[in-house]
Design a protein around this motif. Sequence first.
Motif, PDB file in Angstrom:
ATOM      1  N   UNK A 129      -1.852   9.080   5.230  1.00 53.87           N
ATOM      2  CA  UNK A 129      -0.793   8.181   5.677  1.00 53.87           C
ATOM      3  C   UNK A 129      -1.293   6.740   5.755  1.00 53.87           C
ATOM      4  N   UNK A 130      -2.488   6.572   6.277  1.00 52.75           N
ATOM      5  CA  UNK A 130      -3.060   5.231   6.401  1.00 52.75           C
ATOM      6  C   UNK A 130      -3.362   4.615   5.030  1.00 52.75           C
ATOM      7  N   UNK A 131      -3.886   5.420   4.116  1.00 50.63           N
ATOM      8  CA  UNK A 131      -4.179   4.911   2.776  1.00 50.63           C
ATOM      9  C   UNK A 131      -2.895   4.574   2.023  1.00 50.63           C
ATOM     10  N   UNK A 132      -1.848   5.367   2.253  1.00 51.16           N
ATOM     11  CA  UNK A 132      -0.555   5.055   1.637  1.00 51.16           C
ATOM     12  C   UNK A 132      -0.024   3.725   2.172  1.00 51.16           C
ATOM     13  N   UNK A 133      -0.179   3.488   3.474  1.00 48.87           N
ATOM     14  CA  UNK A 133       0.260   2.220   4.067  1.00 48.87           C
ATOM     15  C   UNK A 133      -0.567   1.056   3.531  1.00 48.87           C
ATOM     16  N   UNK A 134      -1.876   1.283   3.386  1.00 52.83           N
ATOM     17  CA  UNK A 134      -2.744   0.231   2.845  1.00 52.83           C
ATOM     18  C   UNK A 134      -2.354  -0.141   1.422  1.00 52.83           C
ATOM     19  N   UNK A 135      -1.785   0.823   0.711  1.00 51.01           N
ATOM     20  CA  UNK A 135      -1.432   0.607  -0.691  1.00 51.01           C
ATOM     21  C   UNK A 135      -0.018   0.063  -0.863  1.00 51.01           C
ATOM     22  N   UNK A 136       0.900   0.487   0.010  1.00 51.58           N
ATOM     23  CA  UNK A 136       2.319   0.251  -0.269  1.00 51.58           C
ATOM     24  C   UNK A 136       3.066  -0.582   0.761  1.00 51.58           C
ATOM     25  N   UNK A 137       2.517  -0.770   1.941  1.00 51.76           N
ATOM     26  CA  UNK A 137       3.253  -1.496   2.978  1.00 51.76           C
ATOM     27  C   UNK A 137       3.465  -2.956   2.560  1.00 51.76           C
ATOM     28  N   UNK A 138       4.564  -3.524   3.006  1.00 49.75           N
ATOM     29  CA  UNK A 138       4.882  -4.892   2.636  1.00 49.75           C
ATOM     30  C   UNK A 138       4.161  -5.953   3.434  1.00 49.75           C
ATOM     31  N   UNK A 139       3.572  -5.575   4.552  1.00 52.27           N
ATOM     32  CA  UNK A 139       2.889  -6.532   5.439  1.00 52.27           C
ATOM     33  C   UNK A 139       1.377  -6.454   5.204  1.00 52.27           C
ATOM     34  N   UNK A 140       0.777  -7.588   4.860  1.00 52.29           N
ATOM     35  CA  UNK A 140      -0.661  -7.601   4.565  1.00 52.29           C
ATOM     36  C   UNK A 140      -1.483  -7.189   5.775  1.00 52.29           C
ATOM     37  N   UNK A 141      -1.095  -7.641   6.954  1.00 52.35           N
ATOM     38  CA  UNK A 141      -1.848  -7.294   8.162  1.00 52.35           C
ATOM     39  C   UNK A 141      -1.841  -5.783   8.395  1.00 52.35           C
ATOM     40  N   UNK A 142      -0.705  -5.149   8.122  1.00 50.13           N
ATOM     41  CA  UNK A 142      -0.618  -3.689   8.274  1.00 50.13           C
ATOM     42  C   UNK A 142      -1.515  -3.009   7.242  1.00 50.13           C
ATOM     43  N   UNK A 143      -1.510  -3.525   6.024  1.00 54.24           N
ATOM     44  CA  UNK A 143      -2.378  -2.960   4.982  1.00 54.24           C
ATOM     45  C   UNK A 143      -3.846  -3.013   5.402  1.00 54.24           C
ATOM     46  N   UNK A 144      -4.265  -4.166   5.897  1.00 56.78           N
ATOM     47  CA  UNK A 144      -5.667  -4.340   6.280  1.00 56.78           C
ATOM     48  C   UNK A 144      -6.032  -3.425   7.448  1.00 56.78           C
ATOM     49  N   UNK A 145      -5.167  -3.387   8.450  1.00 57.73           N
ATOM     50  CA  UNK A 145      -5.419  -2.540   9.614  1.00 57.73           C
ATOM     51  C   UNK A 145      -5.460  -1.063   9.223  1.00 57.73           C
ATOM     52  N   UNK A 146      -4.556  -0.650   8.342  1.00 56.58           N
ATOM     53  CA  UNK A 146      -4.497   0.751   7.912  1.00 56.58           C
ATOM     54  C   UNK A 146      -5.767   1.140   7.164  1.00 56.58           C
ATOM     55  N   UNK A 147      -6.244   0.243   6.329  1.00 61.01           N
ATOM     56  CA  UNK A 147      -7.458   0.539   5.567  1.00 61.01           C
ATOM     57  C   UNK A 147      -8.663   0.670   6.494  1.00 61.01           C
ATOM     58  N   UNK A 148      -8.747  -0.193   7.487  1.00 59.65           N
ATOM     59  CA  UNK A 148      -9.859  -0.107   8.441  1.00 59.65           C
ATOM     60  C   UNK A 148      -9.819   1.217   9.214  1.00 59.65           C
TER      61      UNK A 148
END
Length: 250
Positions: A11-30
């Motif tokens: 779920x987190x990797x999907x958000x890092x790849x597809x979410x529209x908000x850069x901050x959410x992408x970065x946080x999800x990847x971490x």
Amino acid sequence: MAGAPRDQALSLLAAANNHGDLAVKMSSLKQAKDILISVDPSLATELFPYLAELQSSPESLVRKLLIEVIEEIGLKAMELSPVLMPVLLALLSDDESIVARQCIISGTNIFSRVLEELALQYHRRGKIERWLEELWMWMAKFKDAVISIALEPGSVGRKLLALKLLETYVLYFTSDTNDFEKPVTEASRRAFNISWLVGGHPILDPVVLMSEANRTLGILLNLLLSASSLPGSVTITIINCVLTSSLMRS
């Protein structure tokens, strides 16, 4: 139990790849990185292909963070990292200098730790595990790719970092006679030097590596011949690399 961290990581990797908000992408990847480092190795390697997909992210900051994640995995869970080395090499040629520069920095840090681990593992066990042999082969490819960056026209920032790796390579594989009498141990771990390999090593051939160090120093000296056509910062870096390498040999 195993399904929970797997599902969370996906779920987190999907958000890092597809979410529209850069901050959410970065946080999800971490957050995904923390899971990947903590779970069973077999589960982590199962999830790595989803992590590797982020190399195609349109955001350069996500790709840069991906390299930092690969570095942390390489330093904390080194046996897992060979699977991710193709991503590191691919992003060396990223169009964004910030990503390529991070590749050189992170790859150089991994390179140093792999050398230390090769020496220590043989010292402790008398053999080298297969994953570490594979990782060293990736590091050799990384070094060759970085040498190409140092020699070819391109971003000054990338070139400066590439030159520092060449300097590091010469320093690692030039004998420091003061180290020959010091045993290689976990407690005394410091910057690798080829003197750690006294007595032989099944993977690292001191003669070949010292020859490579001489060739690399020759590359630096040849670059000085064309200094007039290079940016001043590059010329200064080359001179410093040559002087440091020469002092090591004196």
